[in-house]
Design a protein around this motif. Sequence first.
Motif: not given
Length: 195
Positions: A28-44, A178-190
């Motif tokens: 689900r997360a890899l489908e996000l345009p924000e991550l598709a365009r990102a050159r640097t991602v802060g994660a954990y 936050v801008d979005a939440v990703v869960t195993p079943s989908g993405v919700r944007r705010f």
Amino acid sequence: MLRREILTVRSRLTADDMRKAAFALADRALELPELARARTVGAYVSVGSEPGTLALLDALHARGVRVLLPALLPDNDLDWGAYTGADSLARVQHGGKMALFEPSGERFGPDAIVSADAVLLPGLAVDGRGMRLGRGGGSYDRVLARLERAGTHPALVVLLYDREVVERVPVEAHDRAVDAVVTPSGVRRFGGPAV
């Protein structure tokens, strides 16, 4: 009380439940345009029963994305280092707190996160306004304040299990949506900045 409830539910998850959720979250997360365009991602790196992040970290790294991971400092602030694969992680015990997996290589300093195009945030819940409930240590509140002071606006994305999108979480004056939440079943944007 909400924190305790969520942690209790998480503690009942089986290893198989967590593994399946981790792969679904990564997809689900890899489908996000924000991550598709990102050159640097802060994660954990997820620990315990947190929604799994390693599959996502590996996929981002394989895409050529610079992945920054946190290292907890004594004052609960976060330093940052690069993720270059599972062998770039070290298990670090922080006093009476849980052990964390942190980058074992060079550290870039707490301000390195301001270079991120997107930041994946841990949490326990998010509500319909996009307000995130963290564990209460304040580390990510400092990260969000640092981003705001720097005038940067990376996409802010929380990774959760499906049942952790709730009606309301408690909010304090310093909290930021936050801008979005990703869960195993989908993405919700705010309502947030478009990326």
